[in-house]
Structure formats: structure tokens, C-alpha cells
Design an enzyme around this catalytic site. Structure first.
Site, PDB file in Angstrom:
ATOM      1  N   ILE A 153     -20.693  32.558   5.014  1.00 52.63           N
ATOM      2  CA  ILE A 153     -21.147  31.122   4.472  1.00 52.63           C
ATOM      3  C   ILE A 153     -19.786  29.853   4.095  1.00 52.63           C
ATOM      4  O   ILE A 153     -19.268  30.829   3.798  1.00 52.63           O
ATOM      5  CB  ILE A 153     -21.954  30.268   2.943  1.00 52.63           C
ATOM      6  CG1 ILE A 153     -20.935  30.917   1.770  1.00 52.63           C
ATOM      7  CG2 ILE A 153     -23.349  31.436   2.709  1.00 52.63           C
ATOM      8  CD1 ILE A 153     -22.050  30.570  -0.185  1.00 52.63           C
ATOM      9  N   SER A 185      -2.045  17.353  -1.604  1.00 48.64           N
ATOM     10  CA  SER A 185      -2.612  18.620  -2.221  1.00 48.64           C
ATOM     11  C   SER A 185      -3.268  19.553  -1.191  1.00 48.64           C
ATOM     12  O   SER A 185      -3.486  20.770  -1.322  1.00 48.64           O
ATOM     13  CB  SER A 185      -3.423  17.623  -3.282  1.00 48.64           C
ATOM     14  OG  SER A 185      -3.083  17.260  -4.382  1.00 48.64           O
ATOM     15  N   HIS A 243     -11.174  17.944  -6.962  1.00 42.47           N
ATOM     16  CA  HIS A 243      -9.791  18.639  -6.920  1.00 42.47           C
ATOM     17  C   HIS A 243      -9.460  19.763  -6.903  1.00 42.47           C
ATOM     18  O   HIS A 243      -8.804  20.690  -5.654  1.00 42.47           O
ATOM     19  CB  HIS A 243      -8.781  17.319  -7.024  1.00 42.47           C
ATOM     20  CG  HIS A 243      -7.278  17.648  -6.596  1.00 42.47           C
ATOM     21  ND1 HIS A 243      -6.277  18.487  -7.050  1.00 42.47           N
ATOM     22  CD2 HIS A 243      -6.674  16.936  -5.928  1.00 42.47           C
ATOM     23  CE1 HIS A 243      -5.178  17.900  -6.997  1.00 42.47           C
ATOM     24  NE2 HIS A 243      -5.710  16.430  -5.451  1.00 42.47           N
ATOM     25  N   ALA A 264      11.033  25.067  -7.660  1.00 42.31           N
ATOM     26  CA  ALA A 264       9.479  24.916  -6.969  1.00 42.31           C
ATOM     27  C   ALA A 264       9.821  24.384  -4.747  1.00 42.31           C
ATOM     28  O   ALA A 264      10.420  24.092  -4.838  1.00 42.31           O
ATOM     29  CB  ALA A 264       9.335  23.447  -7.479  1.00 42.31           C
ATOM     30  N   ASP A 278      -4.371  22.466 -11.858  1.00 43.19           N
ATOM     31  CA  ASP A 278      -4.969  21.731 -11.637  1.00 43.19           C
ATOM     32  C   ASP A 278      -6.165  21.613 -12.340  1.00 43.19           C
ATOM     33  O   ASP A 278      -6.280  20.701 -13.725  1.00 43.19           O
ATOM     34  CB  ASP A 278      -5.388  22.049  -9.901  1.00 43.19           C
ATOM     35  CG  ASP A 278      -5.893  20.684  -9.408  1.00 43.19           C
ATOM     36  OD1 ASP A 278      -6.685  20.135  -9.387  1.00 43.19           O
ATOM     37  OD2 ASP A 278      -5.064  20.902  -8.040  1.00 43.19           O
TER      38      ASP A 278
END
EC number: 3.4.21.-
Length: 380
Positions: free
Chosen positions: A188, A326, A173, A279, A143
């Protein structure tokens, strides 16, 4: 090739009679573009490079024509060279019988849409309660990089973006994607699908959110070379690439489960590299388990996951909500890490099939593939 190659000039044994009116000086000034040259076999690549280097920057195709090439990268596991050359010289080089194709090193972009939940929907906490958090599983995030963040544990990585040697994220991203996969189970922020998974920042897209096929192919090669179990590709292109398909196939053959976003145009066909057989293509759903309007669908779609208003980590130790396939893809990559921890001897193909077989059906396979990824069912 383990180091960058300098500017050199390629030659071929072919004698091609093509009119050539420009001088060597003017040819050198022609604007060059990036291409990927695929060869029939790895040995042919080595022979080509040796011939180029021995020719001392003079490429003679015929008495009338010379071709200047700048070699950028020689791949180790696929017979491909990344180069720069004048578009006018492509046809001449394609006549070399050792070359199977020459394609543009096309731009690939992130699959996020606009500024936008899903851990409970994929039932990841149920897996966590069984002690399955992705421990010991290596996940490469191909990425824009991953920024240092108190809610993330980044174990390493590499950058394949020219001019951006750091794996830090100049876009946001990649950091967002990483959080959905493995945001820490602490006091957190948010919680990832596989909070104990080992994150690796493999930077293949620049700060602009775009990159090249060659960078992504290098990232996949790195994933295979470094024992990654899962590679998350929240990116894509509408155009096919023989180089990218070879890189996906090579990584898969080396044990990497390649998980990729289906695309955000809303079209009835999925993007590349998600469309390639090796994929795992991921589409996006909304809070009502409907296909997100932007999510590409069609033949080859494997599975879906939450991709609307997904909150995750963001640069500057902050958090943000984003939409896109994404955002859906890392839910599946995280679920794969949970399955791998539970079944360490399983291959990437077994994990992929198991995730599909345990997904929650939502209807048409054309729209939803096997259904919504279900981490609870996948880790029973």
C-alpha cells in the site's frame, strides 16, 4: 531533573542596587515569559536550584528587589534551566557571574510550505536491492508527532510539548516526514528511503506546527539518552540559540547524527539549528534538480534532496504531497540510516562525510552544498 519543577522563586548572592517600587503582590502579577538560563558549568545549575529551593519562594537580590521565577525544566546534559520570569528581571539575573546568558525560549516552526516525489531520484531502491533498508537503525523524528498509520512502524517516542502528552500528530507535518524516512515496503501507499528503519516519534512541536527551543533541546537530549542513530529536525528558526546549539553539540557527542532543514524563506543564509556546525544542513531541489525557489542556501549548506511535490504518509491513514526543506531533510536522514546499516561501526561524523562525498554534484556549493544525496553511491 527527571520531574517537572513547581513554581519557585530564585535568589542570587549578588547585591544589586536597583530601584524597585512594586510590592511583592504586584510583582507576582507581572506577566512572565519563557527564558533559557545558561550557566558556565553544570555544578552552578545545581547550586542555583538548591539556593532557590532553600529560599522558600523569596528571592532577595538586594534590600529593594526580589525576583520571582518558575522553573520549568533542568537539562541533564547541558548547563541550562528553562524558566518563566518577568522580562524586567532579566538584566538583574544576568549580572550573576555564574550565568553565561539568558535568552528567550523562542518559537520554532515547521519548514513545510504548501500542499506538494523523490525516493527514486535519490536512488534508494538500488540500495534496497542490496538488502539495505535501514534495519536496526534508530531514527528520531523531532516534529509534531507521528500518527498511527498502516504504512508506518513506530517503535516508541516521547512528547515534550506542554499540554500534548500523546505522540500522535495533530498537525500532519511529522507523519509526512516519517513516511519519507521509513514508509514500509508493503502493498500500500508509498515507499520510504529506509523502510526498515526504527521510527521514534519525538514530539517537540504542537498541533499548530510551532514549539519552543526548550522542547527541541529536550527532544535532542532524549535522542542522546535513548541511543538514537539519527535525529531528523524538519524545523527551524531565523534566530540563533545558545541552548539549542549546546543541545545539538551534546547529541552529536553521544553519537546522534543531527539532520536539519535549511529553511524556506529563499534567503541566502540558512536557518537554525541547521546552521550549527554539528548539524547536517539540507536544502531542497525540484524535479529538474534545480534549487527550489523557497530553499535557503549559503555557507554551511551540506547537501540537498527532493523537496517539491513530495508525496508521503499523512494522518487518517491517508497520503499528501507537500513542499519544503522539511520534505527534503528526511530523504537525507533515511539515506543516513542505509549507510549506518551497511557500516554499523561508523560514527555519525563518518556517515555525514560519506553522504557528502558520494552526493551527485549539481553545481555551486553555495546553492547545493556537496550536491544531491545519492543513496546508491553511498551504499556501494
Amino acid at each position: 531533573m527527571k520531574k517537572p519543577l513547581g513554581k519557585i522563586v530564585a535568589s542570587t548572592a549578588l547585591l544589586i542596587s536597583v530601584a524597585f517600587s512594586s510590592s511583592i503582590a504586584s510583582a507576582a502579577e507581572e506577566a512572565k515569559e519563557k527564558y533559557l538560563i545558561g550557566f558556565n558549568e553544570q555544578e552552578a545549575v545545581s547550586e542555583f536550584v538548591e539556593q532557590v529551593e532553600a529560599n522558600d519562594e523569596v528571592a532577595i537580590l538586594s534590600e529593594e528587589e526580589e525576583v520571582e521565577i518558575e522553573l520549568l525544566h533542568e537539562f541533564e546534559t547541558i548547563p541550562v534551566l528553562s524558566v518563566e520570569l518577568s522580562p524586567e528581571d532579566v538584566d538583574a539575573l544576568e549580572l550573576d557571574p555564574a550565568i553565561s546568558y539568558i535568552e528567550e525560549d523562542a518559537e520554532v516552526t515547521t519548514m513545510a510550505q504548501s500542499v506538494p516525489w523523490g525516493i527514486s531520484r535519490v536512488q534508494a531502491p538500488a540500495a534496497h536491492n542490496r538488502g539495505l533498508t535501514g534495519s536496526g537503525v534508530k531514527v528520531a523524528v523531532l516534529d509534531t508527532g507521528i500518527s498511527t498509520h498502516p504504512d508506518l512502524n513506530i517503535r516508541g517516542g516521547a512528547s515534550f510539548v506542554p499540554g500534548e502528552p500523546s505522540t500522535q500528530d495533530g498537525n500532519g507535518h511529522g507523519t509526512h516526514v516519517a513516511g519519507t524516512i521509513a514508509a514500509l515496503n508493503n502493498s500500500i501507499g508509498v515507499l520510504g528511503v529506509a523502510p526498515s528503519a526504527e521510527l521514534y516519534a519525538v514530539k517537540v512541536l504542537g498541533a499548530s506546527g510551532s514549539g519552543s527551543v526548550s522542547s527541541i533541546a529536550q527532544g535532542l537530549e532524549w535522542a542522546g539518552n535513548n541511543g538514537m542513530h539519527v535525529a531528523n529536525l524538519s524545523l527551524g528558526s531565523p534566530s540563533p540559540s545558545a541552548t539549542l546549539e549546546q543541545a545539538v553539540n551534546s547529541a552529536t557527542s553521544r553519537g546522534v547524527l543531527v539532520v536539519a532543514a535549511s529553511g524556506n524563506s529563499g534567503a541566502g543564509s540558512i536557518s537554525y539549528p541547521a546552521r550549527y556546525a554539528n548539524a547536517m544542513a539540507v536544502g531542497a531541489t525540484d524535479q529538474n534538480n534545480n534549487r527550489a525557489s523557497f530553499s535557503q542556501y549559503g555557507a554551511g549548506l551540506d547537501i540537498v534532496a527532493p523537496g517539491v511535490n513530495v508525496q508521503s504518509t499523512y494522518p487518517g491513514s491517508t497520503y499528501a504531497s507537500l513542499n519544503g526543506t522539511s520534505m527534503a531533510t528526511p530523504h537525507v536522514a533515511g539515506a543516513a540510516a542505509l549507510v549506518k546499516q551497511k557500516n554499523p561501526s561508523w560514527s555519525n561524523v563518518q556517515i555525514r562525510n560519506h553522504l557528502k562525498n558520494t552526493a551527485t554534484s549539481l553545481g555551486s556549493t553555495n546553492l547545493y552544498g556537496s550536491g544531491l544525496v545519492n543513496a546508491e553511491a553511498a551504499t556501494r
